[in-house]
Design an enzyme around this catalytic site. Structure first.
Site, PDB file in Angstrom:
ATOM      1  CD  GLU A 172      48.653  85.385  41.222  1.00  0.00           C
ATOM      2  OE1 GLU A 172      48.306  84.503  42.025  1.00  0.00           O
ATOM      3  OE2 GLU A 172      48.911  85.145  40.033  1.00  0.00           O
ATOM      4  CD  GLU A 378      52.975  84.692  38.664  1.00  0.00           C
ATOM      5  OE1 GLU A 378      52.178  83.728  38.625  1.00  0.00           O
ATOM      6  OE2 GLU A 378      53.362  85.218  39.716  1.00  0.00           O
TER       7      GLU A 378
HETATM    8  C1  GBH Z   1      50.246  82.113  40.521  1.00  0.00           C
HETATM    9  O1  GBH Z   1      49.120  81.807  41.238  1.00  0.00           O
HETATM   10  C2  GBH Z   1      51.301  82.432  41.517  1.00  0.00           C
HETATM   11  O2  GBH Z   1      51.643  83.803  41.519  1.00  0.00           O
HETATM   12  C3  GBH Z   1      52.531  81.583  41.405  1.00  0.00           C
HETATM   13  O3  GBH Z   1      53.275  81.704  42.574  1.00  0.00           O
HETATM   14  C4  GBH Z   1      52.111  80.172  41.109  1.00  0.00           C
HETATM   15  O4  GBH Z   1      53.175  79.274  41.182  1.00  0.00           O
HETATM   16  C5  GBH Z   1      51.509  80.165  39.724  1.00  0.00           C
HETATM   17  O5  GBH Z   1      50.477  81.088  39.610  1.00  0.00           O
HETATM   18  C6  GBH Z   1      50.980  78.798  39.280  1.00  0.00           C
HETATM   19  O6  GBH Z   1      49.927  78.385  40.076  1.00  0.00           O
HETATM   20  O7  GBH Z   1      41.895  78.334  41.898  1.00  0.00           O
HETATM   21  O8  GBH Z   1      40.762  76.548  40.767  1.00  0.00           O
HETATM   22  O9  GBH Z   1      39.627  78.692  41.057  1.00  0.00           O
HETATM   23  C7  GBH Z   1      47.990  81.500  40.471  1.00  0.00           C
HETATM   24  C8  GBH Z   1      46.861  81.149  41.413  1.00  0.00           C
HETATM   25  C9  GBH Z   1      45.520  79.954  39.898  1.00  0.00           C
HETATM   26  C10 GBH Z   1      44.538  81.239  41.642  1.00  0.00           C
HETATM   27  C11 GBH Z   1      44.226  79.894  39.191  1.00  0.00           C
HETATM   28  C12 GBH Z   1      43.238  81.194  40.930  1.00  0.00           C
HETATM   29  C13 GBH Z   1      41.904  79.933  39.431  1.00  0.00           C
HETATM   30  C14 GBH Z   1      41.491  78.520  39.298  1.00  0.00           C
HETATM   31  N1  GBH Z   1      45.625  81.132  40.704  1.00  0.00           N
HETATM   32  N2  GBH Z   1      43.173  79.990  40.150  1.00  0.00           N
HETATM   33  S1  GBH Z   1      40.903  77.993  40.865  1.00  0.00           S
END
Ligand code: GBH
Length: 475
Positions: A172, A378
């Site tokens: 990511e 994921e």
């Molecule tokens: C992943 O990140 C990671 O790879 C992992 O380490 C983490 O634990 C897992 O997901 C759960 O969070 O940010 O409100 O605009 C995901 C991170 C989550 C970033 C969703 C973008 C969109 C909603 N992403 N997010 S917001």
């Protein structure tokens, strides 16, 4: 229970990988052992106010000491793959120079145990724990970090290449660039839109340089890819202004990566949209060619879609997006875009449940990258899990979430997507970044006092799916 003999209603292709994922800083702990030095997440989590409750990864779920038990747990669950990440500051504490043998030994031991149990290791080289010394030298906005990453990738490739087939360079990069250097809700917590765009480019470059190095040091059978977290962006209405908001967020979330990765160029509209922030002169001749390397697979991480519109005059309260607690935008040049909830019930993260987004995502990448296999690297959900009087954890919401999303993967396969595997996020409850230990994503519950592992009912459910190779008609 009834499910044991339930017929499989939906069957996945033979050889489909049934996996689970974790990341080094979220599970390992042991942050000062065997030569490891601080990463940006150690510094950030120890800075008051950055992580909920002041939680840190100092101990996490003690995976650094309990890895044998954790592998046994995976074997008991019938998993056929495990995606984990290597902590750069364990292998190369200052981000430069020779590898630390004890750091490599930990991962070699883990890989050997996985292989002995018939579980395929999938190694992610970078899941956000940059050595602090490299951040002190400028971090990802600095070009040198891309070269340092390629060198580190070579060290790990040389050490594990004889036994690991599947390699993910970056996890990511959007989060690293735009949450780390834009909104500042992730480490290192900087809030500079120009730095965030430079970081995105140097992450792309780091991926390209690292994959070339990996091709040199790994056997020919090795598979090298990247894990992205594309936004499935939907416009709130078909009004031209909302469609334009969609286009701009798609550029900043997705095409800033897939442009150079898949087409060898940054999108023109992205460069125009961000012209007031940067002139993009940090992209040097040859960079986009270096990024445009063959990919053996694309890893896609999916949780929830995004719904956007042009700024509404009637908007109330804080906007729903990656701003989190920050006043700073993770969307350089698009701070006027409004984010809305997709329909659907909310998880404990307040993320709407919308499995159709996963089908769309897989089909979209099938069209954009024809012939490149896809993995869901994921997918999962946080819920308010509690241990009941019998010492069990019942999480029917998570079972429903997983069932619906696996059905969405199956839909995509039926419509032509070449999806080779699914990695549940996460194997274990763990350190959920800025949310600390408050949000539980695990299929396995962890008692943070005793470190006891308790498989939730979703783990039992997923294990049946993995063993039968398909989904039951009902959960
Ligand atoms: C992943 O990140 C990671 O790879 C992992 O380490 C983490 O634990 C897992 O997901 C759960 O969070 O940010 O409100 O605009 C995901 C991170 C989550 C970033 C969703 C973008 C969109 C909603 N992403 N997010 S917001």
């Amino acid at each position: 229970t009834a499910l044991t003999n339930a017929p499989v209603a939906t069957r996945f292709p033979a050889g489909f990988l049934w996996g689970a994922a974790t990341a080094s800083y979220q599970v390992e702990g042991a942050v000062r052992e065997d030569g490891r030095t601080p990463s940006i997440w150690d510094t950030f989590s120890h800075t008051p106010g950055k992580v909920l409750n002041g939680d840190t990864g100092d101990v996490a779920v003690d995976h650094y000491h309990r890895w044998r038990d954790d592998v046994r747990l995976m074997a008991d669950l019938g998993l056929t793959a495990y995606r984990f990440s290597v902590a750069w500051p364990r292998v190369q504490p200052t981000g430069r120079g020779p590898a630390v043998q004890r750091g490599l030994d930990f991962y070699r031991g883990l890989v050997d145990e996985l292989l002995a149990q018939g579980i395929k290791p999938v190694v992610t080289l970078y899941h956000w724990d940059l050595p602090q010394e490299l951040e002190n030298a400028g971090g990802w906005p600095e070009r040198d970090t891309a070269y340092r990453f390629a060198e580190y990738a070579g060290l790990v490739g040389e050490a594990l290449g004889d036994r690991v087939e599947s390699w993910v360079t970056l996890n990511e990069p959007w989060c690293s660039a735009f949450l780390g250097y834009g909104s500042g809700v992730h480490a290192p917590g900087r809030t500079d839109p120009a730095a965030a765009l430079r970081a995105a480019h140097h992450l792309n470059l780091g991926h390209g340089l690292a994959s070339s190095v990996l091709r040199d040091v790994l056997p020919a059978r090795a598979q090298v890819g990247i894990s992205l977290n594309p936004s499935v962006v939907r416009a709130l209405t078909e009004a031209p202004a909302d469609l334009d908001a969609r286009r701009r967020i798609d550029a900043l979330a997705n095409r800033v990566f897939t442009g150079p990765l898949l087409k060898g160029a940054y999108p023109r509209d992205l460069i125009t949209d961000t012209a007031a922030i940067t002139d993009w002169s940090f992209v040097r001749d040859g960079d986009t060619a270096a990024i445009h390397q063959p990919l053996d697979f694309i890893g896609l991480n999916y949780y929830t879609p995004a719904v956007v519109s042009a700024a509404r005059p009637d908007r109330e309260g804080p906007r729903l997006d990656g701003h989190g607690a920050s006043q700073h935008t993770p969307w350089p040049g698009a701070d006027d875009v409004d984010f809305h909830h997709a329909p659907g019930e909310l998880t404990a993260m307040n993320w709407p449940v919308d499995p159709t987004g996963l089908t769309d995502l897989l089909l979209d990448h099938t069209a954009q990258a024809p012939g490149i296999p896809l993995y869901v690297t994921e997918n999962g959900a946080a819920y308010e899990d509690v241990v009941d009087a019998e010492g069990r954890v019942h999480d029917p919401d998570r079972i429903r979430y997983l069932h619906a999303h696996l059905a969405a993967v199956h839909d995509a396969i039926e419509q032509g997507a070449d999806v080779r595997g699914y990695f549940l996020w996460s194997l274990l409850d763990n350190f959920e970044w800025a949310y600390g230990y408050g949000k539980r994503f695990g299929a396995v519950y962890v008692d943070y006092e005793t470190q006891e592992r308790i498989p939730k009912s979703s783990a039992t459910w997923y294990s049946r799916v993995a063993r039968s190779g398909g989904l039951p008609a009902e959960s």
